[in-house]
Design an enzyme around this catalytic site. Structure first.
Site, PDB file in Angstrom:
ATOM      1  N   CYS A   1       0.822  -1.217   0.000  1.00 55.83           N
ATOM      2  CA  CYS A   1       0.000   0.000   0.000  1.00 55.83           C
ATOM      3  C   CYS A   1       0.850   1.259   0.000  1.00 55.83           C
ATOM      4  O   CYS A   1       0.838   2.035  -0.945  1.00 55.83           O
ATOM      5  CB  CYS A   1      -0.885   0.009   1.232  1.00 55.83           C
TER       6      CYS A   1
HETATM    7  N1  SAJ Z   1       7.236   2.154   8.325  1.00 56.25           N
HETATM    8  C1  SAJ Z   1       8.350   2.913   8.685  1.00 56.25           C
HETATM    9  N2  SAJ Z   1       8.206   3.829   9.684  1.00 56.25           N
HETATM   10  C2  SAJ Z   1       7.010   4.011  10.339  1.00 56.25           C
HETATM   11  C3  SAJ Z   1       5.897   3.232   9.955  1.00 56.25           C
HETATM   12  C4  SAJ Z   1       6.029   2.305   8.952  1.00 56.25           C
HETATM   13  O1  SAJ Z   1       9.430   2.771   8.130  1.00 56.25           O
HETATM   14  O2  SAJ Z   1       6.966   4.850  11.245  1.00 56.25           O
HETATM   15  C5  SAJ Z   1       7.359   1.180   7.242  1.00 56.25           C
HETATM   16  C6  SAJ Z   1       7.037  -0.221   7.693  1.00 56.25           C
HETATM   17  O3  SAJ Z   1       8.203  -0.877   8.160  1.00 56.25           O
HETATM   18  C7  SAJ Z   1       6.499  -0.866   6.416  1.00 56.25           C
HETATM   19  C8  SAJ Z   1       5.854   0.297   5.668  1.00 56.25           C
HETATM   20  O4  SAJ Z   1       6.389   1.497   6.254  1.00 56.25           O
HETATM   21  O5  SAJ Z   1       7.558  -1.386   5.648  1.00 56.25           O
HETATM   22  C9  SAJ Z   1       4.321   0.308   5.759  1.00 56.25           C
HETATM   23  O6  SAJ Z   1       4.005   0.242   7.089  1.00 56.25           O
HETATM   24  P1  SAJ Z   1       2.494   0.422   7.631  1.00 56.25           P
HETATM   25  O7  SAJ Z   1       2.539   0.447   9.110  1.00 56.25           O
HETATM   26  O8  SAJ Z   1       1.813   1.546   6.960  1.00 56.25           O
HETATM   27  O9  SAJ Z   1       1.813  -0.966   7.262  1.00 56.25           O
HETATM   28  P2  SAJ Z   1       0.845  -1.508   6.116  1.00 56.25           P
HETATM   29  O10 SAJ Z   1       1.234  -0.978   4.789  1.00 56.25           O
HETATM   30  O11 SAJ Z   1       0.725  -2.968   6.300  1.00 56.25           O
HETATM   31  O12 SAJ Z   1      -0.612  -0.993   6.513  1.00 56.25           O
HETATM   32  C10 SAJ Z   1      -1.007   0.239   6.141  1.00 56.25           C
HETATM   33  C11 SAJ Z   1      -1.981   0.609   7.249  1.00 56.25           C
HETATM   34  N3  SAJ Z   1      -1.153   0.940   8.394  1.00 56.25           N
HETATM   35  C12 SAJ Z   1      -1.522   1.698   9.419  1.00 56.25           C
HETATM   36  O13 SAJ Z   1      -2.524   2.369   9.396  1.00 56.25           O
HETATM   37  C13 SAJ Z   1      -0.644   1.675  10.639  1.00 56.25           C
HETATM   38  C14 SAJ Z   1      -2.850   1.601   6.709  1.00 56.25           C
HETATM   39  O14 SAJ Z   1      -2.050   2.688   6.297  1.00 56.25           O
HETATM   40  C15 SAJ Z   1      -3.676   1.002   5.583  1.00 56.25           C
HETATM   41  O15 SAJ Z   1      -4.885   0.537   6.153  1.00 56.25           O
HETATM   42  C16 SAJ Z   1      -2.998  -0.151   4.902  1.00 56.25           C
HETATM   43  O16 SAJ Z   1      -1.634   0.158   4.854  1.00 56.25           O
HETATM   44  C17 SAJ Z   1      -3.593  -0.302   3.521  1.00 56.25           C
HETATM   45  O17 SAJ Z   1      -3.981  -1.433   3.201  1.00 56.25           O
HETATM   46  O18 SAJ Z   1      -3.703   0.687   2.809  1.00 56.25           O
END
Ligand code: SAJ
Length: 427
Positions: free
Chosen positions: A266
């Site tokens: 995403c």
């Molecule tokens: N990441 C960082 N730093 C952060 C947070 C995340 O480097 O502070 C990285 C993570 O390691 C990962 C990526 O970003 O590789 C994405 O992380 P994520 O926490 O956004 O996880 P996703 O993509 O599985 O889920 C996200 C959902 N996450 C949250 O709301 C916390 C949300 O944005 C959406 O519901 C989902 O994508 C989607 O399906 O769109």
């Protein structure tokens, strides 16, 4: 003669969105037909076996046994469903442009069997206008029916956060916008049978853009702390101390952490759906492009950190050094590898001449972006350097600092102990 309505909802796609959605509707007492093109997936679901981590088979099986969930590959059964919810992937093409081919193909199949009175809802993340400009004409031309009159059409973006337990499909508020007030009403009625809170907006475009804002917000703020991490490295400031201190602000701030880059299906992808559409309006989404650029530099920056650590601590070159990358899933405590930055980092370390292995308790093997590897036994002391790329909670990082010759910690998994130890180098 209208067929007897055998299902309350038909859900297209038994993935990380569709299966939790199906289970949530079934647990609310709705009869659910799950349509997926992969026959082995359909067969397993009908045996009550789940292939999605967020849905345990123990939770699915009773729903199948009660006849509340049935899976099929046959779109021909959809006329028996009151509503049809589309939960299919919307990836980027090799040219990093929106690829709606999977959604379009499914929509054409739905159009062939669409009947008057049904409600169709798109859940997939996409650019504003997709529901009205792409799905609506396909459905109308394929069925001869008129959207908003003969059948209803809306968009309600998925908000699944894989692995999260505090907010579920049932309890996470659901945004929804129809192509007409009646379509909004009808679609909201469907979702209110299973979802606690439905937030109605005036159009599908508003719903589509709401989802993109949510994910662009994350991508841009992650890029911000990633950029600061690179600056802190030059200023000899501990970026983790700074982000942790900033997070003590009880208002007006939200914690994000630096890392080896952006993974998942995403956050690295969705923002480019908007920047692509914005160009049609002669508008350039600078934040999205800049965030993408910063986030994409992180694996390269982390490679240089490993090189510096080997040089300064072990007087070793990268070439010929044995490196264990610890944690390759795209985020902690799940097995999903999609777009994982650890894969890019492994490639870069390998290209620099290091002898790279990985260990991940959730990922026994992977085949991504031309890399095919298997997880090795966890013996940190056997390597010149251990690189923490994803911080799964099942690993004892304090013990790792004691056992390993050298640790490069890209997630602050070693915490204060790592800060105090001279064999730990942090992002
Ligand atoms: N990441 C960082 N730093 C952060 C947070 C995340 O480097 O502070 C990285 C993570 O390691 C990962 C990526 O970003 O590789 C994405 O992380 P994520 O926490 O956004 O996880 P996703 O993509 O599985 O889920 C996200 C959902 N996450 C949250 O709301 C916390 C949300 O944005 C959406 O519901 C989902 O994508 C989607 O399906 O769109």
């Amino acid at each position: 003669m209208l067929p007897a309505v055998s299902y309350d909802v038909g859900i297209i796609g038994a993935g990380y969105v569709g299966l939790p959605l199906s289970t949530t509707f079934a647990e609310a007492g709705c009869r659910v037909l799950v349509v997926d093109v992969v026959q082995p997936v359909v067969d397993a679901l009908n045996r009550g076996e789940s292939h999605i981590e967020d849905v345990e088979s123990e939770r699915l099986r009773p729903l199948v046994e009660q006849g509340l969930i049935r899976a099929t590959t046959d779109y021909g059964e959809l006329p028996e469903a009151d509503a049809i919810l589309i939960a299919l992937p919307t990836p980027l093409s090799r040219q990093r442009e929106p690829d709606l081919s999977i959604v379009e193909s499914a929509t054409r199949a739905i159009a062939k069997v669409l009947r008057a009175g049904q409600t169709v809802v798109l859940e997939s993340t996409t650019w504003p206008g997709t529901t009205r400009e792409v799905l609506k004409p396909i459905l109308e031309q394929g069925s001869g029916l008129e959207a908003g009159k003969d059948f209803h059409l809306a968009m309600s973006p998925e908000r699944v956060d894989p692995g999260r337990e505090d907010w579920t499909t049932k309890t996470t508020p659901k945004v929804l916008g129809g192509i007409s007030p009646e379509s909004t009403r009808r679609a909201a009625e469907v979702y209110r049978r299973a979802i606690d809170t439905v937030v109605e907006v005036s159009t599908p475009e508003a719903a589509e853009l709401t989802k993109l804002l949510e994910n662009i917000f994350r991508s841009v703020n992650i890029a911000l702390v990633n950029e600061l991490a690179q600056l802190c490295d030059r200023m000899s400031i501990d970026v983790w101390e700074v982000v942790n201190a900033a997070a003590t602000k009880p208002f007006g701030y939200m914690r994000f952490s630096p890392g080896p880059g952006l993974g998942g299906h995403c956050i690295p992808i969705d923002p480019f759906y908007l920047s692509w559409k914005a160009r049609e309006f002669g508008f350039y989404t600078e934040f999205i492009e800049l965030a993408g650029k910063v986030n994409e530099t992180m694996p390269y920056f982390c490679r240089s950190l490993v090189s510096q650590a080997l040089n300064h601590h072990s007087q070793r070159a990268m070439k010929g050094a044995s490196i264990l990358v610890l944690g390759v899933a795209y985020k902690p405590d799940i097995a999903d590898m999609r777009e994982s930055p650890a894969v890019k980092l492994i490639s870069l370390l390998d290209n620099a001449g290091a002898d790279v292995s990985y260990h991940d308790p959730h990922v026994a093997s992977f085949n991504e972006h031309g890399l095919q590897m298997m997880s090795v036994e966890y013996e940190p002391s056997a390597y010149d350097c251990v690189v923490i790329a994803t911080d799964h909670h099942s690993i004892d990082y304090g013990r790792l600092v004691d056992d390993a010759k050298l640790v490069v910690d890209l997630r602050n998994a070693t915490g204060a102990k790592g800060t105090a130890s001279d064999n730990v180098f942090k992002l």
